[in-house]
Scaffold this active site. Structure first.
Site, PDB file in Angstrom:
ATOM      1  N   LEU A  34       0.842  -1.212   0.000  1.00 32.97           N
ATOM      2  CA  LEU A  34       0.000   0.000   0.000  1.00 32.97           C
ATOM      3  C   LEU A  34       0.871   1.255   0.000  1.00 32.97           C
ATOM      4  O   LEU A  34       0.640   2.201  -0.750  1.00 32.97           O
ATOM      5  CB  LEU A  34      -0.929  -0.005   1.231  1.00 32.97           C
ATOM      6  CG  LEU A  34      -2.039  -1.056   1.199  1.00 32.97           C
ATOM      7  CD1 LEU A  34      -2.717  -1.175   2.561  1.00 32.97           C
ATOM      8  CD2 LEU A  34      -3.074  -0.701   0.127  1.00 32.97           C
ATOM      9  N   CYS A  46       1.713   2.842  10.988  1.00 35.65           N
ATOM     10  CA  CYS A  46       2.055   1.520  10.429  1.00 35.65           C
ATOM     11  C   CYS A  46       3.015   1.511   9.248  1.00 35.65           C
ATOM     12  O   CYS A  46       3.970   0.746   9.237  1.00 35.65           O
ATOM     13  CB  CYS A  46       0.774   0.820   9.995  1.00 35.65           C
ATOM     14  SG  CYS A  46      -0.134   0.168  11.385  1.00 35.65           S
TER      15      CYS A  46
HETATM   16  C1  UDX Z   1      -2.984   1.625   7.136  1.00 36.01           C
HETATM   17  C2  UDX Z   1      -3.552   0.465   6.323  1.00 36.01           C
HETATM   18  O1  UDX Z   1      -4.435   0.993   5.310  1.00 36.01           O
HETATM   19  C3  UDX Z   1      -4.287  -0.503   7.221  1.00 36.01           C
HETATM   20  O2  UDX Z   1      -4.733  -1.618   6.479  1.00 36.01           O
HETATM   21  C4  UDX Z   1      -3.347  -0.958   8.331  1.00 36.01           C
HETATM   22  O3  UDX Z   1      -4.044  -1.785   9.237  1.00 36.01           O
HETATM   23  C5  UDX Z   1      -2.779   0.238   9.075  1.00 36.01           C
HETATM   24  O4  UDX Z   1      -2.142   1.132   8.168  1.00 36.01           O
HETATM   25  P1  UDX Z   1      -3.957   3.873   8.176  1.00 36.01           P
HETATM   26  O5  UDX Z   1      -2.532   4.191   8.455  1.00 36.01           O
HETATM   27  O6  UDX Z   1      -4.956   4.031   9.264  1.00 36.01           O
HETATM   28  O7  UDX Z   1      -4.079   2.356   7.679  1.00 36.01           O
HETATM   29  O8  UDX Z   1      -4.477   4.798   6.978  1.00 36.01           O
HETATM   30  P2  UDX Z   1      -4.442   4.748   5.377  1.00 36.01           P
HETATM   31  O9  UDX Z   1      -5.767   5.139   4.888  1.00 36.01           O
HETATM   32  O10 UDX Z   1      -3.881   3.497   4.860  1.00 36.01           O
HETATM   33  O11 UDX Z   1      -3.475   5.974   5.043  1.00 36.01           O
HETATM   34  C6  UDX Z   1      -2.101   5.970   5.392  1.00 36.01           C
HETATM   35  C7  UDX Z   1      -1.441   7.216   4.874  1.00 36.01           C
HETATM   36  O12 UDX Z   1      -1.377   7.202   3.455  1.00 36.01           O
HETATM   37  C8  UDX Z   1      -2.172   8.525   5.225  1.00 36.01           C
HETATM   38  O13 UDX Z   1      -1.228   9.496   5.585  1.00 36.01           O
HETATM   39  C9  UDX Z   1      -2.904   8.880   3.955  1.00 36.01           C
HETATM   40  O14 UDX Z   1      -3.151  10.267   3.837  1.00 36.01           O
HETATM   41  C10 UDX Z   1      -1.919   8.393   2.912  1.00 36.01           C
HETATM   42  N1  UDX Z   1      -2.571   8.079   1.625  1.00 36.01           N
HETATM   43  C11 UDX Z   1      -3.481   7.072   1.526  1.00 36.01           C
HETATM   44  C12 UDX Z   1      -2.224   8.813   0.492  1.00 36.01           C
HETATM   45  O15 UDX Z   1      -1.386   9.733   0.558  1.00 36.01           O
HETATM   46  N2  UDX Z   1      -2.822   8.500  -0.698  1.00 36.01           N
HETATM   47  C13 UDX Z   1      -3.735   7.502  -0.831  1.00 36.01           C
HETATM   48  O16 UDX Z   1      -4.221   7.274  -1.957  1.00 36.01           O
HETATM   49  C14 UDX Z   1      -4.077   6.755   0.320  1.00 36.01           C
END
Ligand code: UDX
Ligand code: ADP
Length: 466
Positions: A237, A286
């Protein structure tokens, strides 16, 4: 309802993972008593607050679940030892940040909270107990937990004294919830992953989830596959975010537009359209931690090329933040001395009050080092939390925390959008423009505002990736 002989669950750690996860288990399994325990008495007090706006974790929909379950079959307390003794299953949901000093510093996870939980479990558990790893952990942590559970001196002593046979099974059941959508993620997960060594424990943990999740969504594996899958899921991700962010810089140089590129590539079903929003880099507890763990693991096994490959994902993330800070400085005539900048958004993403690894921290620190006066506004993050994250003593008067976005922007030279809170879209930008110093800048690092409307109002607008 799925029948199971599980009657009592204990969760060690009442944080962003433990609190919401256990609340949903309590909601969906009214016959199971769920005790969530934590050594932090302030946190427990907040979980027990009358006013649900004071819960320690802000998560849409969580207050409703707490209202239904707290005091019915869901309890928050500091009674760690008693709750362990009563439990059929213990979830470990404590914090595992990256180590700051010593062996593996900067990469490996600090397992001291895991170790102390395991020690307490070894001492106070009774009969057969299933110990579930919920926190994100390096691969093979289950082995460490097992060693601690079975090798403690006091365990032997206690066993002899009480004449009780203590046995343990270790299960890995990583959490995939995403903050801000945790309730829906827990109610309707893509999958639940359960890794273990014996079918009986796997079945027992599955039976909890079977109360609301179809069996075909419950994936069972061996322990190590489950532990590794969590790291790899987060690494993939995060890699998508670094990939799209790397391309955002190329768009700025070439005249392409990152949203158009994301749309064009995302409509290929093999790529998919999710997780392609370019922004100021990923934050949260994470992604960075898990990739660094993966890097550490690869180096440990001599897989240096693999380690370098994944480490680049973190490097691009830091680079994106530096890149944004320097674009701001350059556009403001190369100096921020005596300039006021409004920082809108401090949480690492919208709909959470969590600030861990938030891009706002690094970008704000870069700007403070350039001599800027920063006025912060975030709808959910408390003043003390912002000050703590910024090491505010160093910057004194140059940090101001505001109660509204308008307060932050008044008299500012620039507004910088670092979190895409919905309310920022609905601000009265015309009023804000009039209240700012000229030329008035907007730096939209989340690509969430209507830049042609803002330009028409008179703003100079920089939008990431175009
Ligand atoms: C993440 C995972 O998605 C989740 O499955 C795991 O259990 C924990 O880590 P989280 O950290 O809560 O979850 O949020 P997430 O929505 O994944 O976003 C993480 C970061 O990536 C954020 O700072 C968000 O702004 C950024 N992000 C996300 C982007 O910059 N672009 C995107 O398209 C998606
Ligand atoms: P996460 O995002 O993984 O849930 P948090 O930091 O939000 O992480 O929460 C972890 C919680 O675990 C903290 O509230 C911390 O006080 C608690 N904790 C850490 N070690 C122990 C322990 N040995 N016993 C009980 N609670 C613990």
């Amino acid at each position: 309802m799925v029948s199971s002989n599980i009657k009592n669950i204990c969760c060690i750690g009442a944080g962003y993972v433990g609190g919401p996860t256990m609340s949903i288990i309590a909601l969906k399994c009214p016959n199971i008593t769920v005790n969530v325990v934590d050594i932090n008495s302030n946190r427990i007090k907040a979980w027990n607050s009358e006013n649900l706006a004071d819960l320690p974790v802000f998560e849409p929909g969580l207050d409703d679940v707490i209202r239904k379950c707290r005091g019915r079959n869901l309890y928050f307390s500091t009674s760690v030892e008693d709750s362990i003794a009563m439990a059929d299953i213990i979830f470990i949901s404590v914090n595992t940040p990256t180590k700051e000093t010593g062996l593996g510093a900067g990469f490996a996870s600090d397992l001291k909270w895991i170790e102390s939980s395991a020690r307490t479990i070894a001492k106070f558990a009774k009969g057969h107990t299933i110990v579930v790893e919920k926190s994100t952990l390096p691969v093979k942590t289950a082995e460490t937990i097992k060693k601690i559970l079975y090798s403690l001196q006091d365990f032997e002593e206690e066993k002899n004294n009480n004449n009780l046979q203590k046995t343990f099974s270790i299960v890995s059941n990583p959490e995939f919830l995403s903050e801000g959508t945790a309730i829906n993620d827990l109610l309707n997960p893509d999958r639940v992953l359960i890794g273990g060594e014996d079918n009986d424990s796997i079945d027992k943990v599955s039976s909890i989830y079977n109360n609301w999740i179809a069996s075909n969504k419950i994936i069972t594996t061996n322990l190590w596959s489950s532990e590794l899958s969590k790291l790899v899921a987060n690494a993939f991700l995060a890699q998508r975010i670094s990939s799209i962010n790397a391309i955002s810089s190329l768009c700025e140089s070439t005249g392409a537009n990152i949203q158009e590129v994301a749309m064009a590539i995302g409509s290929d079903s093999r790529i998919g359209n999710k997780f392609l929003n370019s922004g100021p880099g990923f934050g949260g507890s994470c992604f960075k931690k898990d990739i660094l763990n993966l890097v550490y693991l690869c180096r440990y096994y001599g897989l240096n090329e693999v380690a370098d490959y994944w480490e680049a994902v973190v490097k691009i993330n830091s680079w994106q933040q530096k890149r944004i800070s320097s674009i701001i400085v350059k556009n403001l005539f190369g100096t921020l001395a005596n300039k006021k900048l409004a920082i809108l958004g401090f949480s690492f993403k919208a709909d959470t009050n969590d600030t861990r690894e938030s891009p706002s921290i690094n970008i704000s620190q870069d700007l403070l080092q350039e001599g800027a006066q920063l006025a912060f506004y975030d709808p959910r993050v408390k003043k003390e939390q912002i000050l703590k994250e910024l090491n505010s003593e160093k910057y004194g008067e140059n940090i101001q925390i505001c109660k509204t976005a308008i307060d932050a922007a008044t008299g500012a030279d620039a507004v910088i959008i670092l979190t895409d809170w919905k309310e920022f879209l609905e601000l009265n930008w015309s009023f804000i423009y009039k209240s700012m110093r000229k030329p008035s800048w907007i730096f939209d690092a989340r690509i969430c505002l209507d830049n042609s409307y803002l330009k028409d109002l008179g703003f100079n607008v920089w939008t990431l990736g175009s």
